[in-house]
Design a protein around this motif. Structure first.
Motif, PDB file in Angstrom:
ATOM      1  N   TYR A  65      -5.876  -0.345  -0.111  1.00 52.04           N
ATOM      2  CA  TYR A  65      -4.624   0.278   0.269  1.00 52.04           C
ATOM      3  C   TYR A  65      -4.897   1.627   1.241  1.00 52.04           C
ATOM      4  CZ  TYR A  65      -0.220   2.778  -0.561  1.00 52.04           C
ATOM      5  OH  TYR A  65       0.914   3.410  -0.469  1.00 52.04           O
ATOM      6  N   ASP A  85      -8.422  -4.803  -4.311  1.00 59.20           N
ATOM      7  CA  ASP A  85      -7.176  -4.510  -3.621  1.00 59.20           C
ATOM      8  C   ASP A  85      -7.599  -3.118  -2.982  1.00 59.20           C
ATOM      9  OD1 ASP A  85      -4.899  -3.136  -3.300  1.00 59.20           O
ATOM     10  OD2 ASP A  85      -4.178  -2.680  -5.409  1.00 59.20           O
ATOM     11  N   VAL A 124       0.640  -5.903  -7.593  1.00 56.06           N
ATOM     12  CA  VAL A 124       0.115  -4.850  -7.286  1.00 56.06           C
ATOM     13  C   VAL A 124       0.423  -3.505  -8.491  1.00 56.06           C
ATOM     14  CG1 VAL A 124       0.087  -2.595  -5.500  1.00 56.06           C
ATOM     15  CG2 VAL A 124       0.630  -4.974  -4.778  1.00 56.06           C
ATOM     16  N   GLY A 154      -1.220  -2.415   1.968  1.00 52.00           N
ATOM     17  CA  GLY A 154      -2.577  -2.986   1.617  1.00 52.00           C
ATOM     18  C   GLY A 154      -2.911  -4.462   1.557  1.00 52.00           C
ATOM     19  N   THR A 184       7.548  -2.516  -3.887  1.00 48.89           N
ATOM     20  CA  THR A 184       6.549  -2.936  -3.205  1.00 48.89           C
ATOM     21  C   THR A 184       6.922  -4.362  -2.610  1.00 48.89           C
ATOM     22  OG1 THR A 184       4.670  -2.230  -4.661  1.00 48.89           O
ATOM     23  CG2 THR A 184       4.032  -4.135  -3.560  1.00 48.89           C
TER      24      THR A 184
END
Length: 235
Positions: free
Chosen positions: A92, A90, A22, A106, A133
């Motif tokens: 989120y 991605d 991420v 996400g 994360t």
């Protein structure tokens, strides 16, 4: 300046499995940003890990809006990877939180992997700060490297992916310095095999984002406040 180190990184990512990383913090950024990311791996297996992993190497873009006024924030983007099939989207969502904290969740989606994740961090007014994360990754099937050469057994790697990162802002954008990990095993696809191979790798890397455009406010600017009338003077 030589391009050999960068070319070597691209070649490594193209030959190995690109681990999902991420590349943003828990606070969604307003407007459009372009991004770039790269890193280096270090295996921790006692002998040979079941799969060669390198962190995501590529360029991308995303657009978003931070959580504010009790509303959810969001960020939607993607990364074009040096390993083409590891290119990922991605998505989120940022939860409304206290001004100096940011949190959300996400998912990274790619033909080669899927990784849902959550984020939490303490961020300053300028967007700088530490965050973590926590994700769990499922990778597409590949040959198990921990077996003897020529065995050709196919496995599906799966692992916990923790990350600690620091984001600092600068003119025109921000930079993220991160340390991440991949700790798990491989799920054998052959009925004749029951044991799992090890997945234990750490990564150190960098992600850079540059602000391209922020939303333009439509309509006239808000009117200035009207001063209160003076109090009447009594004799």
């Amino acid at each position: 300046m030589t391009l050999r180190p960068f070319v070597a990184l691209v070649g490594l990512c193209a030959a190995a499995a690109c681990a999902p990383i991420v590349t943003h913090g828990p606070r969604a950024e307003r407007g459009l940003q372009v991004t770039a990311t790269a890193g280096l791996p270090q295996e921790l297996c006692d002998t040979t890990c079941a799969v060669d992993l390198v962190p995501q190497i590529g360029f991308g873009a995303r657009v978003g809006r931070p959580a504010e006024g009790g509303r959810m924030g969001y960020s939607v983007g993607g990364t074009f990877s040096a390993s083409l099939f590891a290119s990922e989207a991605d998505v989120y969502l940022q939860a409304p939180t206290a001004p100096d904290w940011a949190a959300g969740g996400g998912v990274l989606l790619s033909p080669m992997h899927v990784m849902p994740y959550v984020q939490l961090g303490r961020m300053g007014e300028d967007g700088s700060g530490w965050y973590t994360t926590q994700g769990f990754a499922w990778l597409a099937q590949r040959t198990d490297l921990s077996l003897s050469e020529g065995s050709g057994d196919l496995v599906k790697p799966r692992y916990w992916a923790p990350t600690v990162a620091y984001r600092f802002t600068h003119r025109g954008g921000a930079t993220h310095l991160y340390v991440s990990g991949a700790f798990g095993s491989t799920n054998p696809l052959s009925p004749a095999r029951t044991e799992n191979g090890p997945v234990r790798t750490v990564f150190a890397g960098i992600a850079v984002e540059r602000q391209v455009r922020t939303p333009v406010q439509l309509g006239p600017p808000p009117a200035p406040p009207v001063p209160a009338p003076p109090s009447p003077v009594t004799p």
